[in-house]
Motif scaffolding. Structure first.
Motif, PDB file in Angstrom:
ATOM      1  N   LEU A  26       0.842  -1.195   0.000  1.00 24.54           N
ATOM      2  CA  LEU A  26       0.000   0.000   0.000  1.00 24.54           C
ATOM      3  C   LEU A  26       0.878   1.246   0.000  1.00 24.54           C
ATOM      4  O   LEU A  26       1.769   1.384   0.845  1.00 24.54           O
ATOM      5  CB  LEU A  26      -0.923   0.023   1.223  1.00 24.54           C
ATOM      6  N   ALA A  27       0.621   2.142  -0.954  1.00 22.74           N
ATOM      7  CA  ALA A  27       1.351   3.410  -1.056  1.00 22.74           C
ATOM      8  C   ALA A  27       0.569   4.285  -2.032  1.00 22.74           C
ATOM      9  O   ALA A  27      -0.340   3.795  -2.721  1.00 22.74           O
ATOM     10  CB  ALA A  27       2.771   3.171  -1.556  1.00 22.74           C
ATOM     11  N   PRO A  28       0.856   5.582  -2.102  1.00 24.79           N
ATOM     12  CA  PRO A  28       0.175   6.410  -3.111  1.00 24.79           C
ATOM     13  C   PRO A  28       0.346   5.834  -4.510  1.00 24.79           C
ATOM     14  O   PRO A  28       1.455   5.587  -4.963  1.00 24.79           O
ATOM     15  CB  PRO A  28       0.913   7.758  -2.979  1.00 24.79           C
ATOM     16  N   GLY A  29      -0.778   5.546  -5.167  1.00 29.79           N
ATOM     17  CA  GLY A  29      -0.742   4.973  -6.503  1.00 29.79           C
ATOM     18  C   GLY A  29      -0.525   3.474  -6.546  1.00 29.79           C
ATOM     19  O   GLY A  29      -0.449   2.892  -7.625  1.00 29.79           O
ATOM     20  N   HIS A  69      13.742   2.250   2.696  1.00 33.77           N
ATOM     21  CA  HIS A  69      13.933   3.615   2.216  1.00 33.77           C
ATOM     22  C   HIS A  69      15.150   4.250   2.870  1.00 33.77           C
ATOM     23  O   HIS A  69      15.885   5.007   2.231  1.00 33.77           O
ATOM     24  CB  HIS A  69      12.681   4.450   2.514  1.00 33.77           C
ATOM     25  N   ARG A  70      15.380   3.938   4.158  1.00 37.50           N
ATOM     26  CA  ARG A  70      16.586   4.411   4.836  1.00 37.50           C
ATOM     27  C   ARG A  70      17.694   3.403   4.615  1.00 37.50           C
ATOM     28  O   ARG A  70      17.910   2.474   5.408  1.00 37.50           O
ATOM     29  CB  ARG A  70      16.326   4.618   6.341  1.00 37.50           C
ATOM     30  N   SER A  71      18.361   3.558   3.488  1.00 39.83           N
ATOM     31  CA  SER A  71      19.507   2.708   3.151  1.00 39.83           C
ATOM     32  C   SER A  71      20.553   3.612   2.514  1.00 39.83           C
ATOM     33  O   SER A  71      20.247   4.722   2.083  1.00 39.83           O
ATOM     34  CB  SER A  71      19.088   1.582   2.198  1.00 39.83           C
ATOM     35  N   PRO A  72      21.818   3.176   2.441  1.00 36.89           N
ATOM     36  CA  PRO A  72      22.886   4.077   2.005  1.00 36.89           C
ATOM     37  C   PRO A  72      22.642   4.777   0.674  1.00 36.89           C
ATOM     38  O   PRO A  72      22.875   5.974   0.543  1.00 36.89           O
ATOM     39  CB  PRO A  72      24.102   3.144   1.941  1.00 36.89           C
ATOM     40  N   GLU A  95       6.514   6.291   1.955  1.00 35.57           N
ATOM     41  CA  GLU A  95       5.081   6.163   2.283  1.00 35.57           C
ATOM     42  C   GLU A  95       4.554   4.741   2.076  1.00 35.57           C
ATOM     43  O   GLU A  95       3.348   4.512   2.196  1.00 35.57           O
ATOM     44  CB  GLU A  95       4.282   7.142   1.428  1.00 35.57           C
ATOM     45  N   MET A  96       5.428   3.809   1.807  1.00 32.74           N
ATOM     46  CA  MET A  96       4.966   2.449   1.487  1.00 32.74           C
ATOM     47  C   MET A  96       4.877   1.559   2.724  1.00 32.74           C
ATOM     48  O   MET A  96       5.819   1.474   3.515  1.00 32.74           O
ATOM     49  CB  MET A  96       5.898   1.797   0.461  1.00 32.74           C
ATOM     50  N   ASP A  97       3.747   0.905   2.876  1.00 34.14           N
ATOM     51  CA  ASP A  97       3.556  -0.135   3.888  1.00 34.14           C
ATOM     52  C   ASP A  97       3.418  -1.477   3.168  1.00 34.14           C
ATOM     53  O   ASP A  97       2.790  -1.568   2.116  1.00 34.14           O
ATOM     54  CB  ASP A  97       2.287   0.109   4.713  1.00 34.14           C
ATOM     55  N   THR A 105      -3.770 -14.049   8.749  1.00 37.71           N
ATOM     56  CA  THR A 105      -3.250 -13.035   9.661  1.00 37.71           C
ATOM     57  C   THR A 105      -2.286 -12.101   8.923  1.00 37.71           C
ATOM     58  O   THR A 105      -1.418 -12.561   8.174  1.00 37.71           O
ATOM     59  CB  THR A 105      -2.504 -13.686  10.847  1.00 37.71           C
ATOM     60  N   GLU A 106      -2.430 -10.784   9.127  1.00 30.67           N
ATOM     61  CA  GLU A 106      -1.552  -9.803   8.509  1.00 30.67           C
ATOM     62  C   GLU A 106      -0.534  -9.292   9.513  1.00 30.67           C
ATOM     63  O   GLU A 106      -0.885  -8.945  10.639  1.00 30.67           O
ATOM     64  CB  GLU A 106      -2.352  -8.627   7.937  1.00 30.67           C
ATOM     65  N   GLU A 107       0.726  -9.268   9.119  1.00 29.32           N
ATOM     66  CA  GLU A 107       1.806  -8.801   9.976  1.00 29.32           C
ATOM     67  C   GLU A 107       2.636  -7.766   9.228  1.00 29.32           C
ATOM     68  O   GLU A 107       2.888  -7.920   8.033  1.00 29.32           O
ATOM     69  CB  GLU A 107       2.710  -9.972  10.386  1.00 29.32           C
ATOM     70  N   PRO A 108       3.054  -6.690   9.896  1.00 31.35           N
ATOM     71  CA  PRO A 108       3.826  -5.658   9.203  1.00 31.35           C
ATOM     72  C   PRO A 108       5.235  -6.138   8.833  1.00 31.35           C
ATOM     73  O   PRO A 108       5.942  -6.706   9.651  1.00 31.35           O
ATOM     74  CB  PRO A 108       3.878  -4.513  10.223  1.00 31.35           C
ATOM     75  N   ILE A 109       5.609  -5.921   7.587  1.00 33.94           N
ATOM     76  CA  ILE A 109       6.973  -6.162   7.119  1.00 33.94           C
ATOM     77  C   ILE A 109       7.691  -4.825   6.911  1.00 33.94           C
ATOM     78  O   ILE A 109       8.827  -4.644   7.328  1.00 33.94           O
ATOM     79  CB  ILE A 109       6.981  -6.968   5.809  1.00 33.94           C
ATOM     80  N   PHE A 110       6.980  -3.892   6.268  1.00 38.63           N
ATOM     81  CA  PHE A 110       7.497  -2.533   6.093  1.00 38.63           C
ATOM     82  C   PHE A 110       6.466  -1.527   6.628  1.00 38.63           C
ATOM     83  O   PHE A 110       5.250  -1.715   6.458  1.00 38.63           O
ATOM     84  CB  PHE A 110       7.713  -2.227   4.604  1.00 38.63           C
ATOM     85  N   HIS A 111       6.949  -0.506   7.295  1.00 37.14           N
ATOM     86  CA  HIS A 111       6.090   0.584   7.748  1.00 37.14           C
ATOM     87  C   HIS A 111       6.748   1.906   7.367  1.00 37.14           C
ATOM     88  O   HIS A 111       7.896   2.165   7.703  1.00 37.14           O
ATOM     89  CB  HIS A 111       5.874   0.526   9.265  1.00 37.14           C
ATOM     90  N   LYS A 112       6.015   2.683   6.575  1.00 40.25           N
ATOM     91  CA  LYS A 112       6.530   3.972   6.084  1.00 40.25           C
ATOM     92  C   LYS A 112       7.911   3.812   5.440  1.00 40.25           C
ATOM     93  O   LYS A 112       8.857   4.563   5.704  1.00 40.25           O
ATOM     94  CB  LYS A 112       6.539   5.020   7.178  1.00 40.25           C
ATOM     95  N   GLY A 113       8.022   2.784   4.610  1.00 42.31           N
ATOM     96  CA  GLY A 113       9.191   2.625   3.777  1.00 42.31           C
ATOM     97  C   GLY A 113      10.344   1.844   4.385  1.00 42.31           C
ATOM     98  O   GLY A 113      11.336   1.562   3.696  1.00 42.31           O
ATOM     99  N   ASN A 114      10.235   1.458   5.637  1.00 36.94           N
ATOM    100  CA  ASN A 114      11.361   0.782   6.294  1.00 36.94           C
ATOM    101  C   ASN A 114      10.939  -0.516   6.978  1.00 36.94           C
ATOM    102  O   ASN A 114       9.753  -0.738   7.218  1.00 36.94           O
ATOM    103  CB  ASN A 114      12.016   1.735   7.309  1.00 36.94           C
ATOM    104  N   TRP A 115      11.933  -1.350   7.276  1.00 38.00           N
ATOM    105  CA  TRP A 115      11.648  -2.611   7.937  1.00 38.00           C
ATOM    106  C   TRP A 115      10.837  -2.399   9.209  1.00 38.00           C
ATOM    107  O   TRP A 115      11.124  -1.481   9.990  1.00 38.00           O
ATOM    108  CB  TRP A 115      12.945  -3.327   8.307  1.00 38.00           C
ATOM    109  N   ALA A 116       9.831  -3.245   9.403  1.00 37.34           N
ATOM    110  CA  ALA A 116       8.984  -3.154  10.611  1.00 37.34           C
ATOM    111  C   ALA A 116       9.380  -4.199  11.642  1.00 37.34           C
ATOM    112  O   ALA A 116       8.713  -4.357  12.658  1.00 37.34           O
ATOM    113  CB  ALA A 116       7.514  -3.317  10.237  1.00 37.34           C
ATOM    114  N   PHE A 117      10.472  -4.903  11.413  1.00 35.31           N
ATOM    115  CA  PHE A 117      10.931  -5.906  12.378  1.00 35.31           C
ATOM    116  C   PHE A 117      12.443  -5.813  12.512  1.00 35.31           C
ATOM    117  O   PHE A 117      13.131  -5.214  11.690  1.00 35.31           O
ATOM    118  CB  PHE A 117      10.530  -7.328  11.986  1.00 35.31           C
TER     119      PHE A 117
END
Length: 410
Positions: free
Chosen positions: A213-216, A322-325, A387-389, A398-410
Motif C-alpha cells: 500500500l502506497a500512493p498509486g 527507504h533508509r539505506s545508504p 510512504e509504502m507499507d 493473519t496480517e503482519e507488518p513487514i514494512f512501515h513507512k518505507g522501512n523494515w517493521a521488524f
C-alpha cells in the motif's frame, strides 16, 4: 584519505575476491565498455594474481552500438547471435565466472525506431535462453558492477561543471560498494550478514501473500509454496560463494506467477533499451499485466511487456528499506543497478530458480509447474517510497507488518 588509484584498486580487489570470488584455474569473462579500460585492466591483473586460468575481455562502445541501430539493415536485427550464445553457454557449462561492467549512455537509443530495439532484444533473448537458465540457477558466478561514463555522469549531476561530473560519480560509486572504508572485505562480510538476518526472518515466516500500500499502489502478491528469500550472496554449482550485484541492499524472492492483483506505480525512472521510462503504472489481474500507463516512454514499456508471454508477468519481488545508504545519498542514478538498491522493486519477466526450494535442479517446465514465471526478459523497476507499507499475510489470513513507512517493521 586514499587517492583515486588506491580506491580503484580496492574496488577491483573486492569485485574479484568477493564479487565473483575467482578460484584457482577458473576462466573469467569481463564484458565492459571501452571507457572502463582502467578498471578492467586492474580486474584482469587481480584475477590472474588470484589464480585465474584465462581472462577474456569483450569490449563494447556506445558510438559503435548507435551506428548499428542507425545504419544496419532491418534484417540484421532479426538474426540471433548464436555464435555468442554458444560461446557463453559453453563457458557457463565449464563453470566460468563473468563480470559485467555497466557504464552506458542512458539515452543511447533515443530516437531509434522501437521495432529495431524490440527485434534485437527478442533475438538476443532467444539465443541466450540456455545461458540465462544457467545464470538464474546459480550454475556459475557472476557480478554486475559499474563505472562512470561522461554521458552517465552528466545525467546524474547536471548542475556540476562538466570537468567535475565523472569524479563526483566515481566518489558516489566508491561509497556504495564500501571501498571508502578501511577494510572493504570485512565491511562486505558484515553487510551480507545483516541482509541474511532479514532473509532468515522472512524464510521462517513463510508468508502466503504480500500486500503493498502506497500512493498509486494497492497490490497483492502471492508467493509460491517453497519460496526462498535470498540476500546478497549466492552459492554456485561448485560450492563457491559470490555476490551478483555490487552494490546490493535487497532481500528478494520469486512471486507466484498467476498470483499478482491490483496496481503498482513506479517511484523512480527506469532506464531500459537506451531510453528512459518514467511515471508509469501497471495493473495486474491474476498475475498478468492488463493495463499500462506512463508519462514518459510508454511505447518502450509496452514493447518490454510484449516481449513474450512471460514478460506479461512478474519474476521478482525485492525489499529494500527507504533508509539505506543509496537512498540516503539522495542521488538519482538513472541506473537500475543503483536505483533498485535504493527502493523496493519488482521485476517484469523471468524468476530465479534459486528462489524456490530445489529449484536449481528443475527444468523450465518444472519451474512453471511450481508457479515460477519464465521469459526472455528480466527487468527491475522501482516502486518503493517513504510512504509504502507492506504486510505479510500468513496461511490463516493473519496480517503482519513487514514494512512501515518505507522501512523494515521488524
Amino acid at each position: 584519505m586514499p587517492n583515486f588509484e588506491e580506491l580503484l584498486s580496492k574496488y577491483a580487489d573486492i569485485v574479484v575476491k568477493v564479487g565473483v570470488n575467482i578460484q584457482k584455474g577458473q576462466t573469467l569473462v569481463i564484458n565492459a565498455a571501452i571507457d572502463s579500460a582502467e578498471l578492467v585492466r586492474l580486474l584482469v591483473k587481480k584475477a590472474y594474481e588470484s589464480g585465474a586460468y584465462l581472462v577474456k575481455v569483450n569490449w563494447t562502445d556506445d558510438t559503435v552500438a548507435r551506428l548499428r541501430y542507425d545504419l544496419a539493415p532491418e534484417e540484421s536485427f532479426l538474426e540471433e547471435p548464436k555464435w555468442y550464445a554458444g560461446e557463453m553457454t559453453e563457458l557457463a557449462e565449464k563453470g566460468f565466472a563473468i563480470i559485467s561492467v555497466v557504464s552506458s549512455d542512458l539515452d543511447l537509443l533515443k530516437g531509434v525506431a522501437q521495432e529495431r530495439i524490440v527485434n534485437h532484444q527478442k533475438t538476443y533473448g532467444k539465443a541466450m535462453a540456455k545461458y540465462r537458465q544457467y545464470m538464474q540457477s546459480d550454475k556459475f558466478s557472476w557480478c554486475v558492477i559499474a563505472t562512470p561514463s561522461k554521458a552517465w555522469a552528466a545525467k546524474v549531476f547536471p548542475g556540476l561543471p562538466e570537468e567535475e561530473q565523472v569524479a563526483k560519480l566515481w566518489d558516489a560509486i566508491f561509497k556504495t560498494v564500501r571501498v571508502d572504508q578501511p577494510d572493504p572485505t570485512s565491511a562486505w562480510k558484515d553487510h551480507i550478514s545483516t541482509l541474511n538476518a532479514k532473509s532468515d526472518y522472512l524464510n521462517a515466516k513463510k508468508y502466503k501473500k504480500l500486500h503493498y500500500l502506497a500512493p498509486g499502489t494497492d497490490l497483492t502478491i502471492e508467493l509460491p509454496e517453497g519460496h526462498i528469500w535470498v540476500a546478497a550472496d549466492s552459492i554456485n554449482e561448485q560450492g563457491s560463494a559470490f555476490v551478483a550485484n555490487m552494490p546490493t541492499e535487497e532481500v528478494f524472492t520469486a512471486p507466484l506467477a498467476g498470483g499478482v492483483n491490483g496496481k503498482v506505480s513506479s517511484t523512480k525512472p527506469l532506464s531500459y533499451g537506451g531510453n528512459i521510462i518514467d511515471g508509469f503504472t501497471l495493473t495486474f489481474e491474476n498475475g498478468r499485466i492488463v493495463g499500462i500507463t506512463a508519462e514518459k516512454g510508454e511505447e518502450t514499456l509496452k514493447g518490454l511487456v510484449e516481449m513474450d508471454e512471460g514478460s506479461h508477468y512478474l519474476g521478482e519481488v525485492a525489499l529494500v528499506p527507504h533508509r539505506s545508504p543509496i537512498s540516503d545519498s539522495n542521488i538519482l542514478y538513472y541506473n537500475t543497478l543503483f536505483d533498485e538498491n535504493a527502493s523496493n522493486h519488482l521485476a517484469i519477466g523471468s524468476a530465479y530458480a534459486f528462489c524456490l526450494e530445489g529449484g536449481k535442479g528443475l527444468s523450465q517446465d518444472e519451474l512453471k509447474a511450481r508457479g515460477l514465471n519464465t521469459s526472455i526478459a528480466h527487468v527491475d523497476f522501482m516502486i518503493g517510497s517513504a510512504e509504502m507499507d507492506i504486510k505479510g499475510v500468513t496461511a490463516d489470513g493473519t496480517e503482519e507488518p513487514i514494512f512501515h513507512k518505507g522501512n523494515w517493521a521488524f
